[in-house]
Design an enzyme around this catalytic site. Structure first.
Site, PDB file in Angstrom:
ATOM      1  N   ARG A 172       0.811  -1.226   0.000  1.00  0.00           N
ATOM      2  CA  ARG A 172       0.000   0.000   0.000  1.00  0.00           C
ATOM      3  C   ARG A 172       0.842   1.272   0.000  1.00  0.00           C
ATOM      4  O   ARG A 172       0.394   2.315   0.473  1.00  0.00           O
ATOM      5  CB  ARG A 172      -0.980   0.007   1.186  1.00  0.00           C
ATOM      6  CG  ARG A 172      -1.902  -1.192   1.264  1.00  0.00           C
ATOM      7  CD  ARG A 172      -2.813  -1.306   0.033  1.00  0.00           C
ATOM      8  NE  ARG A 172      -3.668  -2.473   0.149  1.00  0.00           N
ATOM      9  CZ  ARG A 172      -3.397  -3.650  -0.391  1.00  0.00           C
ATOM     10  NH1 ARG A 172      -2.271  -3.818  -1.083  1.00  0.00           N
ATOM     11  NH2 ARG A 172      -4.217  -4.662  -0.260  1.00  0.00           N
ATOM     12  N   SER A 221     -11.524  -0.278   2.861  1.00  0.00           N
ATOM     13  CA  SER A 221     -10.765  -0.582   4.079  1.00  0.00           C
ATOM     14  C   SER A 221     -10.159   0.700   4.642  1.00  0.00           C
ATOM     15  O   SER A 221      -9.446   1.415   3.947  1.00  0.00           O
ATOM     16  CB  SER A 221      -9.652  -1.584   3.774  1.00  0.00           C
ATOM     17  OG  SER A 221     -10.196  -2.828   3.383  1.00  0.00           O
ATOM     18  N   GLU A 291      -5.240   3.306   5.981  1.00  0.00           N
ATOM     19  CA  GLU A 291      -4.973   3.044   4.570  1.00  0.00           C
ATOM     20  C   GLU A 291      -5.442   4.235   3.743  1.00  0.00           C
ATOM     21  O   GLU A 291      -4.920   4.490   2.658  1.00  0.00           O
ATOM     22  CB  GLU A 291      -5.697   1.771   4.132  1.00  0.00           C
ATOM     23  CG  GLU A 291      -5.433   1.365   2.700  1.00  0.00           C
ATOM     24  CD  GLU A 291      -5.944  -0.026   2.381  1.00  0.00           C
ATOM     25  OE1 GLU A 291      -6.713  -0.148   1.412  1.00  0.00           O
ATOM     26  OE2 GLU A 291      -5.575  -0.977   3.086  1.00  0.00           O
TER      27      GLU A 291
END
Length: 301
Positions: A172, A221, A291
């Site tokens: 990520r 998320s 995130e």
């Protein structure tokens, strides 16, 4: 305030003091000094060639990994949805997708071309540009594992193609090279599919519909998964499903989703993120990292 930009005859829409809530999947966020919705790739490059390099840029695809604070963004938001949406198959091993292409559309296109390797894109609620920027992933697949070349625009408006060796990417995260301004698209690796990838993708999508609050205002998320753990499992273990701050609530269906129930502010969402972080860290010793990108200014009373 933004630095002055030399006059340019854009064909898209360039507007001042526009709220960003309609451009984010959480449906929250204050105004940007400017919002530019280019008509196409050429329109975008023309604007970037003359804009002031001192003016901050915020690139928005579907706004699905973004929390804009209620005070807004001091700079120009470039909205790619509706533009940079070309999608084609170069040959048997590569597909070309511009940055504004929805990841789910890319996955479906590959399926129709009987190509495998991009099924996981169906689980990413954003655009190709956003997936490149954060190395988005789902169901064990990650964007940069598939990148053959990425097209970027440099400061000054020059477009160029770069191989993955020019980027430093991990879970990520993506570190871009000097003079990078934004992503224009990518060529992605595919493989012939005998139907196996299609079956797997449909299975994953079925599970997603059952386990995630699809269709409700969220950013997907909220937290990254810690090493060898799942953020949702930790949040649920700490009894945080249903925890609320104002109009923001931790989903009872999937604990790593924060939902806007219709009247949330960005401050509500951000405060709930902090509540979850504090509770999980206090009970497990693990600090959850968002995130989602949190940008902009708080709204002061």
């Amino acid at each position: 305030m933004i630095a002055s930009t030399p006059r340019v005859n854009v064909r898209g829409r360039l507007r001042r003091d526009m709220p960003l809530a309609p451009y984010t999947s959480w449906r929250v966020g204050g105004p940007a000094d400017q919002v530019f919705e280019p008509l196409d790739r050429e329109d975008l490059l023309a604007y970037l060639a003359v804009r002031s390099a001192e003016t901050p840029l915020l690139w928005i695809g579907l706004g699905s990994n973004l929390l804009v604070r209620d005070g807004g963004f001091r700079g120009t938001a470039i909205v790619l949805r509706g533009a940079l949406n070309k999608l084609s198959q170069d040959n048997e091993t590569t597909v070309h997708a511009e940055a504004g292409v929805h990841c789910a559309r890319l996955s479906k296109f590959a399926e129709r071309q009987q190509c495998g390797g991009l099924g996981f894109m169906a689980g990413i609620p954003g655009t190709v540009g956003g997936a490149l920027a954060m190395n988005a992933g789902a169901w064990g697949g990650e964007t940069w594992d598939c990148v053959v070349e990425a097209e970027i625009v440099e400061t000054g408006g020059r477009a160029t193609w770069l191989t993955p060796e020019h980027f430093d990417f991990g879970y990520r995260t993506v570190v871009t090279p000097p003079h990078f301004c934004g992503f224009l698209g990518a060529r992605l690796r595919v493989t012939p599919d005998d139907g196996t990838h299609v079956i797997a993708t449909r299975h994953w999508l079925s599970q997603r519909r059952e386990r995630q609050p699809v269709g409700k205002p969220s950013a997907g998320s909220t937290f990254r998964n810690p090493p060898n753990e799942h953020a949702a499992r930790l949040i649920e273990r700490c009894g945080l499903k249903g925890r609320r701050v104002g109009g923001a609530v931790v989903s009872r269906q999937h604990a790593n989703f924060i939902i806007n129930e219709g009247n949330a502010s960005a401050a509500d969402v951000e405060e709930l993120i902090k509540v979850v972080q504090a509770k999980v860290e206090a009970e497990t010793g693990i600090r959850l990292e968002p995130e989602v990108r949190i940008i902009g200014e708080a709204l002061h009373a």
